[in-house]
Motif scaffolding. Structure first.
Motif, short mmCIF file in Angstrom:
data_model
loop_
_atom_site.label_atom_id
_atom_site.label_comp_id
_atom_site.label_asym_id
_atom_site.label_seq_id
_atom_site.Cartn_x
_atom_site.Cartn_y
_atom_site.Cartn_z
N ILE A 160 3.25 3.66 7.60
CA ILE A 160 2.88 4.61 6.65
C ILE A 160 2.67 6.17 7.18
O ILE A 160 1.74 6.38 7.96
N VAL A 207 0.79 -1.25 0.13
CA VAL A 207 0.05 -0.07 -0.14
C VAL A 207 1.12 1.13 -0.21
O VAL A 207 0.71 2.27 -0.79
N LYS A 208 2.01 1.24 0.68
CA LYS A 208 3.04 2.49 0.85
C LYS A 208 3.64 2.71 -0.69
O LYS A 208 3.78 4.06 -0.97
N GLU A 209 3.76 1.47 -1.45
CA GLU A 209 3.96 1.70 -2.87
C GLU A 209 3.03 2.30 -3.75
O GLU A 209 3.18 3.07 -4.67
N GLU A 247 2.50 10.85 5.59
CA GLU A 247 1.64 10.64 4.38
C GLU A 247 0.43 11.43 4.79
O GLU A 247 -0.06 11.47 6.11
N ASP A 275 -9.44 8.06 5.39
CA ASP A 275 -8.74 7.86 4.23
C ASP A 275 -8.67 6.06 4.32
O ASP A 275 -8.71 5.35 3.23
N TYR A 276 -7.97 5.68 5.24
CA TYR A 276 -7.94 4.25 5.28
C TYR A 276 -8.54 3.47 6.37
O TYR A 276 -8.43 3.77 7.86
N LYS A 335 0.17 3.78 -2.95
CA LYS A 335 -0.43 5.07 -2.60
C LYS A 335 -1.63 5.41 -2.90
O LYS A 335 -2.07 6.23 -3.59
N ASP A 375 -9.63 2.75 -3.76
CA ASP A 375 -8.58 2.53 -4.79
C ASP A 375 -8.00 1.14 -4.66
O ASP A 375 -7.73 0.47 -5.43
N TYR A 376 -8.05 0.51 -3.16
CA TYR A 376 -7.14 -0.71 -2.84
C TYR A 376 -8.12 -1.08 -1.84
O TYR A 376 -8.63 -0.58 -0.99
N LYS A 378 -5.66 6.67 -2.46
CA LYS A 378 -6.14 7.75 -1.91
C LYS A 378 -7.05 7.19 -0.70
O LYS A 378 -7.25 7.90 0.45
N VAL A 392 -2.63 11.28 5.01
CA VAL A 392 -3.91 10.30 4.99
C VAL A 392 -4.39 10.07 6.67
O VAL A 392 -3.68 10.03 7.50
#
Length: 936
Positions: free
Chosen positions: A263, A234-236, A266, A283-284, A238, A305-306, A240, A268
């Motif tokens: 993380i 997730v760090k790579e 950042e 965000d997460y 990125k 997104d993820y 939103k 987030v």
């Protein structure tokens, strides 16, 4: 006795532990001086000390309090041996103590080992250590000097009596209470980096995404760092917005903490979405499936997104299905310890059959993702006789195991071998609920606080008992159970496992062993005591411990005889002589290729599959220790044909009556296990498309491997059209593809078969299995042309396929040397058939790990073109590829060869045949070398 010197390092060739065990058993007296002794190392020597005590070998051990590293438990344990005199060198601020010397006295000489190793499990087995062994006569000046220095420090050492040990123990406990022991090392978050497993997984995920894939599955054992891996990815990536879904709320907090730790800096925010807390705007977001399945429509479909699904084997359930169908993320990651499915649906399908990485027990040990285990195989008492009982007759087995003398014996062995840490936290795996209750009552009556847990107990009650076991202050030490802890339950602090039932499944054995391998603060190893009876399936323990899908009688016997030297790291496996002999005898009697054995193996696996018929090959990927279904294919040419015979399944008989479907399965099955992935990746694409071009094939193949040759793609196209089959090979097999204007298209028969959903799912299963297994065994590496992986197994004809040979491939058999241009393939049997031995005195053998002696065919002369290519191979640009097998046949089945790389001729003499000495480009690893040369 002449002087002898040797450097001892911990490697595949051996380790200091083996040298110490051998030396203690053979010497008259031994004298140790080591700065540090902890129980992780001492436990590995206990059996040897006991044997020495029995035969009257006496010793002195001097250790120290330097840096407070020696533990009081070790001192207490050494004091139990009447043949060992123990002293402690008490250090202060001015004087340190750092000796590592092991001295062995024999009748006429001394063996002296001085170097870097203390008595710890890693120093004795796995650390980078240098220890020099010197053997010299008693009158040698060096010997006298060493003994003089030893005596000097021995004389000033403190006698380790009960009073001293009690004072030292109190001192250490006081340091722990003040939180100044052991010393804590500062760690900066910036320097937390992925471990080897996590790096491989992240690379694989990046590659899959780069070729347009948006889903993937990671399979790795509990405790191997899957959550950290997902956070690194997730760090790579990125994203939103991120949604992390778990099945159990108790692990949600840890997951969120892991992401917050990694993380940083950042823009987030992090939040929960559970029954009690709904931080919807974070965000997460870390959510439970129970909550998100009720409120998922409160979010936009493309809000995240993820998406991460933890414990992904649950994701085939209806609650997950609605959530996964609703959201449309850029990428979805599934993580599981086992891809077991409970409802008949495929976890693999859910993630588009993209397995980013699979890490099982032995890989996890190798990557140091879990702690080492010390396994002790102990022969059960004579009063327990299981020789004439069916292993599935649980009632009778329970009756025979309920013996008071056995309980006493278990406690005696348990106390002798000890455990890591202060409090014993033990799981005892029993044969039945009745047996578990019996063991609980017997242990409690002897003062060992125990509780029985079975599937009858509620989840809440089980959780309470687990918390008690993990609590250092609670007096609960033992949980006796049947199968409820085989998987899915995390008890990180468990330091002892008792195997109290006969092993009838390698899968169950590995699952139970795995319960104690989770890393935990202050825990350095797991003690496993296995009480080995005389039932007729004892050899299954060896299969489980050996950890390889590939095994035969000989490889298993070598593993047992060498103490499973192939197991990585500080893990230690020790079986007593009676158990070893019993298992070796059983292996000799068993035929691993007989229908009887294969049926038993299949039925045992079916039990693990919740009693459901394993119709699909991918079912065998669910469990570590599962049987190799290729053996079933070898038996009947088609896996479903084997299942039909065993199950007497009329539906399968009807299904296989379609000769075109049967021909398609036979054609695909004949390519398993894959040695080249290209054909199956192409077939996977053609399941959903009419045709495929070379450029599209290249794109699809690069999802799985790092590089691909254009000529190999063309050759794969040609192979799929059966261009290199002879008439016998084509018989009964369907031609799947045809070439048309440079495109590979499906044949009409294959297209028609795929229109039937029932036929298609079985063909898809075989293709998926082939790809999954290839990824597991070959990973993403590029091997060039010829496409050979070192130490992999190959049949003769495989070389034709893997060197892009463009004639009939079945011609690659029946000869000791086959050629494709400048590539010479040498097929060598170390043990020839008796009739061949009489006619030709072959001298093919390993000279050592770097050199191999090989004789050409009987007709080859030095002046012939082939002879010149052999003896001057390097100058002529000829590659000599060596394929070696120990025996041509075992249990009536032709054995494959092992590829040991290329060799170059450095010596030669004679002709008809020419005898050569080949220098190998790769020194053969000790594990492989031992298996080739050791006779058992």
């Amino acid at each position: 006795m002449i002087s002898d010197k040797k450097l001892i390092v911990n490697s595949e060739k051996g380790n200091l532990l083996n040298e110490l065990i051998k030396s203690i058993k053979e010497c008259q007296h031994f004298y140790f001086s080591v700065a540090f002794i902890n129980f992780s190392g001492l436990q590995l020597l206990l059996e040897t000390f006991k044997e020495a005590e029995k035969i009257g070998i006496k010793g002195k051990i001097l250790t120290s309090t330097y840096l407070n590293f020696t533990d009081s438990k070790s001192l207490k344990k050494i004091k139990e041996f009447e043949n060992i005199n123990l002293k402690v060198f008490v250090t202060d601020k001015e004087i340190g103590f750092h000796t590592k010397a092991y001295i062995f006295e024999y009748r006429e000489y001394y063996k002296i080992i001085i170097g870097s190793s203390n008595i710890t499990q890693s120093a004795l087995k796995s650390n980078v250590e240098w220890n020099v062994k010197v053997v010299s006569k008693k009158e040698d000046e060096y010997v006298r000097e060493v003994l003089k220095e030893y005596q000097k420090i021995w004389d000033i050492g403190t006698k380790a009596d009960q009073g001293f040990i009690s004072r030292y123990e109190s001192f250490l406990q006081n340091l722990i209470r003040k939180n100044i022991y052991p010393q804590v090392i500062y760690e900066d978050i910036e320097y937390i980096v992925p471990n080897r497993m996590q790096k491989r997984a992240i690379e694989s995920l990046e590659r899959l995404r780069s070729y347009g894939e948006n889903k993937a599955l990671v399979i790795a054992a509990t405790g191997t760092g899957k959550t950290y891996m997902s956070a690194f990815d997730v760090k790579e990536f990125k994203p939103k917005k991120l949604l992390f879904i778990v099945h159990r709320e108790e692990i949600l907090k840890k997951a969120k903490e892991t992401f917050e730790k990694l993380i940083v800096n950042e823009p987030v925010t992090f939040g929960f979405f559970t029954g009690n807390v709904k931080q919807k705007d974070a965000d997460y977001l870390f959510a439970t499936i129970q909550t998100v399945s009720k409120y998922y429509k409160d979010f936009d479909q493309d809000e995240f997104d993820y998406l991460i699904i933890d414990e992904a084997h649950h994701a085939t359930s209806p609650s997950y299905e609605s959530v996964l169908c609703y959201f449309n993320p850029k990428f979805t990651l599934g993580m599981t310890a086992t891809p077991e499915r409970s409802d008949g649906r495929s976890v693999f399908d859910l993630f588009d059959n993209n397995v980013a990485i699979e890490v099982r027990l032995h890989e996890a040990l190798d990557d140091e993702l879990i702690i080492p285990f010390h396994y002790f195989g102990i022969t059960d008492i004579d009063e327990v006789d299981l020789s004439d009982v069916d292993i599935d007759d649980i009632a009778e087995i329970t009756k025979r195991l309920k013996v008071h003398e056995r309980v006493e014996f278990i406690i005696e062995q348990m106390n002798f071998y000890g455990h890591d840490g202060d409090k014993r936290k033990c799981l005892g795996f029993c044969a039945s609920k009745e047996h578990a209750r019996y063991m609980t009552e017997e242990f409690n009556s002897r003062g060992y606080k125990s509780i029985c847990l079975t599937g009858d107990d509620s989840v809440e009650y089980r959780s309470q008992i687990i918390q008690r076991l993990e609590d250092e202050k609670d007096d609960l030490q033992f949980i006796f159970t049947v199968d409820i802890f085989n998987e899915g339950v995390d008890i990180p602090s468990v330091n002892t496992v008792l195997m109290l039932r006969p092993t009838n499944s390698p899968i169950v054995f590995i699952q139970q062993l795995g319960r104690g391998l989770r890393k935990y603060k202050g825990k350095s190893f797991l003690t496993v005591l296995d009480f080995i009876g005389n039932h007729n399936k004892t050899f299954l323990i060896a299969i489980a411990l050996n950890g390889s899908r590939y095994y035969d009688k000989d490889s298993l016997k070598v593993a047992i005889a060498t103490g499973f030297a192939n197991i990585p790291g500080s893990t230690h496996i020790q079986m007593d002589e009676i158990s070893q002999e019993r298992i070796l005898q059983q292996i000799d009697k068993e035929n691993f290729n007989s229908m009887k054995y294969l049926k038993e193996e299949y039925n045992e696996f079916k039990k693990m599959n919740n009693g459901k018929v394993p119709y699909y090959l991918v079912d065998y990927l669910k469990y570590d220790g599962a049987p190799d279904p290729i053996k079933f294919i070898d038996r009947e040419k088609i896996y479903l044909q084997f299942v039909r015979k065993v199950e007497k399944d009329e539906n399968l008989l009807s299904l296989l009556s379609n000769v075109i479907f049967e021909g398609a399965l036979k054609e695909i099955s004949g390519k398993l296990p894959l040695k080249r992935i290209h054909e199956f990746v192409i077939l996977k694409y053609l399941l959903e498309h009419k045709e495929i071009s070379q450029s599209i094939a290249k794109r699809e193949i690069l999802k799985y491997i790092k590089e691909v040759d254009s000529d190999t793609i063309i050759h794969a196209f040609e192979c799929l059209t059966q261009s290199y089959y002879d008439s016998v090979q084509k018989r009964g097999k369907l031609q799947l593809c045809e070439l048309q204007d440079g495109l590979l298209i499906k044949s009409d028969d294959f297209s028609n078969i795929l229109k039937n959903s029932e036929y298609k799912k079985y063909i898809k299963d075989h293709i998926q299995y082939g790809i999954f297994r290839y990824e597991k065994e070959f990973k993403q590496d590029y091997y060039g042309i010829p496409h050979f992986k070192l130490y992999e197994q190959y049949l003769m004809a495989d070389a034709a396929l893997l060197s892009n040979y463009r004639k009939i491939h079945s011609s690659f058999r029946g000869s000791g040397l086959l050629a494709n241009g400048k590539d010479y393939f040498l097929y060598i049997d170390l043990h020839k058939e008796e009739d061949i031995k009489e006619s030709i005195n072959y001298q093919d053998k390993f000279l050592d790990q770097k050199y191999f002696q090989w004789q050409s065919q009987n007709s080859t002369t030095q002046t012939s073109e082939r002879g010149k290519n052999i003896i001057y191979n390097k100058e002529r640009g000829v590659s000599l590829h060596l394929f070696i097998r120990k025996y041509k046949e075992i249990d009536g089945k032709t054995e494959p060869y092992i590829y040991i790389g290329k060799g170059n001729t450095v010596e030669f003499h004679g002709e008809k045949p020419i005898t050569t000495v080949l220098e190998l480009e790769h020194e053969v690893p000790q594990r492989i070398y031992t298996e080739f040369v050791k006779k058992v």
